[in-house]
Design an enzyme around this catalytic site. Structure first.
Site, short mmCIF file in Angstrom:
data_model
loop_
_atom_site.label_atom_id
_atom_site.label_comp_id
_atom_site.label_asym_id
_atom_site.label_seq_id
_atom_site.Cartn_x
_atom_site.Cartn_y
_atom_site.Cartn_z
N ARG A 35 -8.01 -0.50 -6.76
CA ARG A 35 -7.46 -1.66 -6.09
C ARG A 35 -8.55 -2.23 -5.18
N PHE A 51 1.55 2.28 -1.17
CA PHE A 51 0.66 3.44 -1.34
C PHE A 51 0.12 4.01 -0.01
N ASP A 60 18.54 -16.94 3.01
CA ASP A 60 17.94 -16.73 1.70
C ASP A 60 17.16 -17.98 1.28
N THR A 88 14.62 -14.07 -6.47
CA THR A 88 13.88 -14.49 -5.27
C THR A 88 12.55 -15.16 -5.64
N LYS A 103 5.84 -13.46 -10.19
CA LYS A 103 4.87 -14.15 -9.32
C LYS A 103 4.07 -15.15 -10.14
N THR A 160 -0.54 -13.39 -5.79
CA THR A 160 -1.19 -12.09 -5.95
C THR A 160 -2.21 -12.13 -7.08
N ASP A 161 -3.20 -11.24 -6.99
CA ASP A 161 -4.18 -11.12 -8.09
C ASP A 161 -3.56 -10.50 -9.33
N GLU A 162 -2.37 -9.90 -9.18
CA GLU A 162 -1.74 -9.23 -10.33
C GLU A 162 -1.33 -10.21 -11.42
N ASP A 166 3.26 9.03 -13.59
CA ASP A 166 2.57 7.76 -13.45
C ASP A 166 3.55 6.59 -13.56
N TYR A 206 7.49 -7.61 -11.57
CA TYR A 206 7.01 -8.23 -10.32
C TYR A 206 5.94 -9.26 -10.60
N ARG A 209 2.78 5.08 2.61
CA ARG A 209 3.57 6.22 2.10
C ARG A 209 2.82 7.52 2.35
P1 NAD Z 1 7.23 -7.53 1.92
O1 NAD Z 1 8.08 -6.96 0.85
O2 NAD Z 1 6.68 -6.65 2.97
O3 NAD Z 1 8.03 -8.69 2.67
C1 NAD Z 1 8.83 -9.63 1.98
C2 NAD Z 1 9.70 -10.35 3.00
O4 NAD Z 1 10.44 -11.35 2.29
C3 NAD Z 1 10.72 -9.44 3.70
O5 NAD Z 1 10.74 -9.71 5.08
C4 NAD Z 1 12.04 -9.81 3.05
O6 NAD Z 1 13.15 -9.63 3.90
C5 NAD Z 1 11.80 -11.26 2.71
N1 NAD Z 1 12.64 -11.72 1.59
C6 NAD Z 1 12.82 -11.12 0.38
N2 NAD Z 1 13.66 -11.82 -0.38
C7 NAD Z 1 14.02 -12.91 0.35
C8 NAD Z 1 14.87 -14.02 0.11
N3 NAD Z 1 15.54 -14.16 -1.06
N4 NAD Z 1 14.99 -14.98 1.07
C9 NAD Z 1 14.32 -14.84 2.24
N5 NAD Z 1 13.52 -13.80 2.54
C10 NAD Z 1 13.37 -12.85 1.60
O7 NAD Z 1 6.07 -8.31 1.16
P2 NAD Z 1 4.52 -8.51 1.56
O8 NAD Z 1 3.77 -7.34 1.09
O9 NAD Z 1 4.45 -8.94 2.97
O10 NAD Z 1 4.16 -9.73 0.60
C11 NAD Z 1 4.31 -11.07 1.07
C12 NAD Z 1 3.81 -12.02 -0.01
O11 NAD Z 1 2.44 -11.75 -0.29
C13 NAD Z 1 4.55 -11.87 -1.34
O12 NAD Z 1 4.70 -13.16 -1.88
C14 NAD Z 1 3.62 -11.04 -2.20
O13 NAD Z 1 3.78 -11.34 -3.56
C15 NAD Z 1 2.27 -11.53 -1.68
N6 NAD Z 1 1.14 -10.58 -1.80
C16 NAD Z 1 1.25 -9.31 -1.31
C17 NAD Z 1 0.14 -8.47 -1.35
C18 NAD Z 1 0.19 -7.06 -0.78
O14 NAD Z 1 -0.77 -6.32 -0.93
N7 NAD Z 1 1.26 -6.66 -0.11
C19 NAD Z 1 -1.07 -8.93 -1.91
C20 NAD Z 1 -1.12 -10.23 -2.44
C21 NAD Z 1 -0.01 -11.06 -2.35
O1 DAU Z 2 -2.77 -6.64 -5.87
C1 DAU Z 2 -1.84 -7.18 -4.99
C2 DAU Z 2 -0.54 -6.41 -5.04
O2 DAU Z 2 -0.78 -5.19 -4.34
C3 DAU Z 2 0.63 -7.16 -4.41
O3 DAU Z 2 0.89 -8.30 -5.18
C4 DAU Z 2 1.88 -6.28 -4.33
O4 DAU Z 2 2.89 -6.96 -3.63
C5 DAU Z 2 1.51 -5.01 -3.58
O5 DAU Z 2 2.62 -4.13 -3.55
C6 DAU Z 2 0.32 -4.32 -4.25
O6 DAU Z 2 0.69 -3.84 -5.57
P1 DAU Z 2 0.24 -2.38 -6.09
O7 DAU Z 2 1.20 -1.99 -7.13
O8 DAU Z 2 -1.22 -2.35 -6.38
O9 DAU Z 2 0.47 -1.56 -4.70
P2 DAU Z 2 1.12 -0.13 -4.37
O10 DAU Z 2 0.90 0.09 -2.91
O11 DAU Z 2 2.48 0.01 -4.90
O12 DAU Z 2 0.17 0.87 -5.19
C7 DAU Z 2 -1.24 0.86 -5.01
C8 DAU Z 2 -1.82 1.84 -6.03
O13 DAU Z 2 -1.46 3.17 -5.65
C9 DAU Z 2 -1.32 1.65 -7.43
O14 DAU Z 2 -2.37 1.92 -8.35
C10 DAU Z 2 -0.20 2.70 -7.58
C11 DAU Z 2 -0.70 3.82 -6.70
N1 DAU Z 2 0.32 4.64 -6.01
C12 DAU Z 2 1.34 4.01 -5.35
C13 DAU Z 2 2.27 4.75 -4.65
C14 DAU Z 2 3.41 4.08 -3.93
C15 DAU Z 2 0.18 6.03 -5.98
O15 DAU Z 2 -0.76 6.60 -6.57
N2 DAU Z 2 1.10 6.76 -5.28
C16 DAU Z 2 2.14 6.18 -4.62
O16 DAU Z 2 2.95 6.91 -4.00
#
Ligand code: NAD
Ligand code: DAU
Length: 345
Positions: free
Chosen positions: A211, A187, A57, A96, A151, A120-122, A269, A147, A190
């Site tokens: 997005r 998204f 962790d 975390t 961040k 993240t851009d969020e 939603d 979330y 899935r």
């Molecule tokens: P993910 O959920 O796929 O992976 C997260 C990983 O972190 C997993 O392997 C999990 O086991 C590990 N983890 C969680 N809690 C932990 C802890 N306490 N100690 C050690 N390991 C731990 O996430 P992702 O989509 O790969 O995102 C990675 C990073 O990028 C995150 O910081 C996220 O905020 C950022 N990010 C993601 C996106 C996106 O679109 N997915 C976009 C911009 C930024």
């Molecule tokens: O912008 C960066 C972020 O993008 C990261 O920081 C996050 O870790 C990452 O999960 C992602 O966040 P979003 O919430 O944008 O991603 P998600 O894939 O959950 O959803 C993308 C869009 O699709 C959002 O508008 C919600 C919608 N959605 C999502 C799911 C899971 C659907 O319409 N149907 C779905 O089943």
């Protein structure tokens, strides 16, 4: 260079490790990952014998201290990353994303180790659909969800540790990633895996939410540019001019998978659903000379669909539990009135 990669068994972190092993064979890599529901060692197949994997962790101060003491750079990907989960139970996000980041920052401070923070851009909140502005490094923070607020808090910790303690850190804020090894709660995977299973894709609200999609390999090449050439203390936004609304994405996936483009369900939603994200990555491009390689979203999506078709053994173990959790909170609803802002009517 010895790099500690936190979250290296997750989506972006594992692609970072795979990419680094392939392109920088001289780099020594240690992965620290707690293997939560979102992490799997299967994402490191093919490279496990080239790296050191530590299950643990990031909030475990003694473990983190011992690992940070032996490396040159920490690249911090580990996080609770899914907005929907943060609405159901915010606590792991606070633990975390905030306490975990704090623990890493204290360790890099003690040992004088370079630190790159993945964010993240969020953190900037959302934009109107017709707003000509995009997010840039000076956009005020305005996060919407548990979330994104954790961040944002973690970014602010990094900024304070740079200013107060001289920690050698950089931050990147990236838009939505797609590509292989992304958890099926998100998204795009899935919908792809639903269609493979003969289940209709699920669209939140009217699907007008936008997005700014970027391929995960482009995100990771930008991270390397920042590690190698970024200015200490700076923030860089990472984006590839990939704005697409969710309705269009779902239709593209259906079309690429040989289904009628209207064969999807509208579902409840997301609470507080951000409307639009859009990134201006001028600083990254002009200062560091970075450019994305994946410029055609449809072909990137097609390759991602192929990956999920070819790697069912990777995603099958996580699919049933993910859909069961969604079924508890989401119902199929009538198509919302066109022209709405994504909420139900
Ligand atoms: P993910 O959920 O796929 O992976 C997260 C990983 O972190 C997993 O392997 C999990 O086991 C590990 N983890 C969680 N809690 C932990 C802890 N306490 N100690 C050690 N390991 C731990 O996430 P992702 O989509 O790969 O995102 C990675 C990073 O990028 C995150 O910081 C996220 O905020 C950022 N990010 C993601 C996106 C996106 O679109 N997915 C976009 C911009 C930024
Ligand atoms: O912008 C960066 C972020 O993008 C990261 O920081 C996050 O870790 C990452 O999960 C992602 O966040 P979003 O919430 O944008 O991603 P998600 O894939 O959950 O959803 C993308 C869009 O699709 C959002 O508008 C919600 C919608 N959605 C999502 C799911 C899971 C659907 O319409 N149907 C779905 O089943």
């Amino acid at each position: 260079m010895h790099i500690l990669v936190t979250g290296g068994a997750g989506f972006i972190g594992s692609n970072f490790v795979q990419h680094t092993v392939a392109t920088r064979p001289e780099a020594k890599i240690t992965v620290l990952d707690a293997l939560t529901y979102a992490g799997t060692k299967a994402s490191l197949d093919g490279v496990l014998d080239r790296i050191r994997f530590v299950e643990g962790d990031i909030a475990d101060a003694a473990l983190v201290d011992s690992l940070v003491a032996g490396v040159d750079v920490v690249v911090h990907f580990a996080a609770e990353s899914h907005n929907d989960n943060s609405l159901a139970n915010p606590w792991p996000f606070v633990q975390t994303n905030l306490v975990g980041t704090f623990t890493l920052l204290e360790a890099v401070r003690r040992h004088g180790v370079r630190y790159h923070h993945i964010s993240t851009d969020e953190v900037y909140g959302d934009l109107e659909l017709d707003d000509p502005q995009r997010f840039c490094e000076s956009t005020p923070y305005n996060p919407s969800s548990p979330y994104s607020s954790t961040k944002a808090g973690s970014d602010l910790l990094v900024r304070a540790w740079v200013r107060s303690f001289g920690v050698a850190a950089t931050i990147s804020n990236c838009s939505n990633n797609y590509g292989p090894r992304q958890h099926v709660e998100k998204f795009i995977p899935r919908q792809i895996t639903n269609i493979i299973d003969g289940v209709r894709p699920k669209l939140y609200g009217a699907g007008l939410n936008v997005r700014d999609w970027i391929h995960v390999d482009d995100h990771n090449s930008a991270v390397w540019a920042i590690i190698e050439r970024g200015r200490i203390g700076e923030t860089y936004l990472i984006g590839a001019d990939g704005e697409v609304d969710n309705l269009t994405v779902i239709r593209e996936i259906l079309d690429l998978m040989g289904q009628p483009v209207d064969a999807f369900d509208h579902v409840t939603d997301r609470a507080g659903h951000d409307l639009r994200y859009a990134i201006d990555s001028t600083r990254l491009r002009t200062e560091l000379g970075w450019e994305p390689q994946y410029r055609d979203f449809r072909s990137g999506l097609a390759a991602t669909i192929d990956w999920y078709r070819d790697n069912e053994s990777w995603w099958r173990p996580m699919k049933a539990a993910t859909e069961a959790a969604y079924a508890a909170t989401q119902q199929v609803v009538a198509a919302p009135v066109a022209g709405g802002s994504g909420e139900e009517h």
